[in-house]
Design an enzyme around this catalytic site. Structure first.
Site, PDB file in Angstrom:
ATOM      1  N   HIS A 143      -4.178   2.032   7.954  1.00 41.41           N
ATOM      2  CA  HIS A 143      -2.782   2.493   7.931  1.00 41.41           C
ATOM      3  C   HIS A 143      -2.618   3.619   6.889  1.00 41.41           C
ATOM      4  O   HIS A 143      -2.018   4.652   7.169  1.00 41.41           O
ATOM      5  CB  HIS A 143      -1.882   1.296   7.610  1.00 41.41           C
ATOM      6  CG  HIS A 143      -0.418   1.611   7.505  1.00 41.41           C
ATOM      7  ND1 HIS A 143       0.513   1.057   8.364  1.00 41.41           N
ATOM      8  CD2 HIS A 143       0.278   2.393   6.650  1.00 41.41           C
ATOM      9  CE1 HIS A 143       1.719   1.503   8.029  1.00 41.41           C
ATOM     10  NE2 HIS A 143       1.603   2.311   6.994  1.00 41.41           N
ATOM     11  N   GLU A 144      -3.186   3.403   5.681  1.00 41.62           N
ATOM     12  CA  GLU A 144      -3.010   4.385   4.600  1.00 41.62           C
ATOM     13  C   GLU A 144      -3.839   5.649   4.847  1.00 41.62           C
ATOM     14  O   GLU A 144      -3.382   6.757   4.551  1.00 41.62           O
ATOM     15  CB  GLU A 144      -3.356   3.765   3.241  1.00 41.62           C
ATOM     16  CG  GLU A 144      -2.518   2.546   2.844  1.00 41.62           C
ATOM     17  CD  GLU A 144      -1.020   2.777   2.888  1.00 41.62           C
ATOM     18  OE1 GLU A 144      -0.565   3.927   2.763  1.00 41.62           O
ATOM     19  OE2 GLU A 144      -0.292   1.777   3.069  1.00 41.62           O
ATOM     20  N   GLY A 189       0.838  -1.195   0.000  1.00 42.57           N
ATOM     21  CA  GLY A 189       0.000   0.000   0.000  1.00 42.57           C
ATOM     22  C   GLY A 189       0.871   1.243   0.000  1.00 42.57           C
ATOM     23  O   GLY A 189       2.017   1.208   0.464  1.00 42.57           O
ATOM     24  N   GLN A 215       3.442   9.886   0.766  1.00 42.92           N
ATOM     25  CA  GLN A 215       4.718   9.173   0.931  1.00 42.92           C
ATOM     26  C   GLN A 215       5.682   9.452  -0.222  1.00 42.92           C
ATOM     27  O   GLN A 215       6.880   9.206  -0.105  1.00 42.92           O
ATOM     28  CB  GLN A 215       4.483   7.669   1.075  1.00 42.92           C
ATOM     29  CG  GLN A 215       3.831   7.300   2.400  1.00 42.92           C
ATOM     30  CD  GLN A 215       3.636   5.811   2.533  1.00 42.92           C
ATOM     31  OE1 GLN A 215       2.678   5.261   2.009  1.00 42.92           O
ATOM     32  NE2 GLN A 215       4.555   5.142   3.203  1.00 42.92           N
ATOM     33  N   HIS A 255      -2.034   7.888   7.015  1.00 40.00           N
ATOM     34  CA  HIS A 255      -1.022   8.689   6.301  1.00 40.00           C
ATOM     35  C   HIS A 255      -1.633   9.980   5.747  1.00 40.00           C
ATOM     36  O   HIS A 255      -1.003  11.034   5.783  1.00 40.00           O
ATOM     37  CB  HIS A 255      -0.446   7.898   5.118  1.00 40.00           C
ATOM     38  CG  HIS A 255       0.722   7.026   5.457  1.00 40.00           C
ATOM     39  ND1 HIS A 255       1.878   7.507   6.029  1.00 40.00           N
ATOM     40  CD2 HIS A 255       0.932   5.694   5.272  1.00 40.00           C
ATOM     41  CE1 HIS A 255       2.739   6.510   6.201  1.00 40.00           C
ATOM     42  NE2 HIS A 255       2.192   5.392   5.754  1.00 40.00           N
ATOM     43  N   CYS A 257       6.128  -0.106   7.422  1.00 41.41           N
ATOM     44  CA  CYS A 257       5.798   1.074   6.617  1.00 41.41           C
ATOM     45  C   CYS A 257       6.989   1.413   5.741  1.00 41.41           C
ATOM     46  O   CYS A 257       8.124   1.416   6.224  1.00 41.41           O
ATOM     47  CB  CYS A 257       5.480   2.244   7.543  1.00 41.41           C
ATOM     48  SG  CYS A 257       5.028   3.748   6.679  1.00 41.41           S
ATOM     49  N   LEU A 258       6.716   1.711   4.464  1.00 44.12           N
ATOM     50  CA  LEU A 258       7.809   2.051   3.551  1.00 44.12           C
ATOM     51  C   LEU A 258       8.525   3.332   3.994  1.00 44.12           C
ATOM     52  O   LEU A 258       9.667   3.558   3.619  1.00 44.12           O
ATOM     53  CB  LEU A 258       7.272   2.228   2.120  1.00 44.12           C
ATOM     54  CG  LEU A 258       6.712   0.951   1.468  1.00 44.12           C
ATOM     55  CD1 LEU A 258       6.073   1.281   0.124  1.00 44.12           C
ATOM     56  CD2 LEU A 258       7.807  -0.100   1.295  1.00 44.12           C
TER      57      LEU A 258
HETATM   58 ZN   LIG Z   1       2.957   3.491   5.894  1.00 45.77          ZN
END
Ligand SMILES: [Zn+2]
Length: 186
Positions: free
Chosen positions: A136-137, A46, A51, A140, A94-95
């Site tokens: 989670h997204e 995701g 990001q 963000h 998380c990236l």
């Molecule tokens: Zn993340």
């Protein structure tokens, strides 16, 4: 299409609250293509637009297993309209916080309203990994990271580690510059 750089903590842009997409035009379509390319290359399941530094409420996702056919999903202006009282815990990563994983408890089911790429309003009743990933997204998009849901002690530790790493990267640059002029002296 292009792969974009993924922001990593403590980058302050990750704390920005993203604005709603007003019109799904060719710029949004191009953004979505870049997000998929970046997400698949990472690899991640995701990605939120912020990001890659774009403060718009756009999320891409693909929860297909590694060897299964791709299942790209796009959520524009996603909004949680209801949450289950029951919670479940998943180990999240998380990236933007590479190689750090921690268990996070969230509502185990959520109903999410969003627009698809054609601007059509849709709703999904999400459970399991989809429910976790959507929450989670969407976090963000509101400038919230999964480490905000863990203990303060653990969060402080991970922030400290990444701040140190960021400083080290910055610190290397002047050293390299200092080395160079010596060749030109005189
Ligand atoms: Zn993340």
């Amino acid at each position: 299409m292009a792969t974009r750089e993924i922001l990593v903590i403590p980058d302050k842009r990750l704390r920005v609250v993203s604005g709603p997409v007003k019109k799904i035009d060719k710029d949004i379509r191009a953004l979505v293509e870049d997000m998929f390319e970046t997400m698949y290359a990472a690899p991640g399941i995701g990605l939120a637009a912020i990001q890659i530094g774009v403060p718009q409420r756009v999320v891409t996702m693909d929860l297909a297993k590694k060897d299964d056919p791709k299942e790209p999903q796009v959520f524009i202006n996603p909004e949680i309209v209801s949450r289950s009282a029951e919670a479940s815990a998943y180990e999240e990563g998380c990236l933007s916080i590479p190689e750090y994983y921690e268990e996070v408890a969230r509502p185990s089911a959520v109903k999410v309203r969003y627009l698809d790429l054609d601007g059509k309003q849709r709703e999904v009743e999400a459970t399991g990994l989809l429910a976790t990933c959507l929450q989670h997204e969407i976090d963000h998009l509101n400038g919230v990271l999964f480490i905000d849901h863990i203990s303060r002690l653990k969060r402080d530790m991970v922030m400290k580690k990444f701040k140190k790493a960021a400083k080290r990267t910055d610190g290397d640059k002047p050293l390299a510059r200092d080395d160079e002029p010596s060749h030109h002296i005189g």
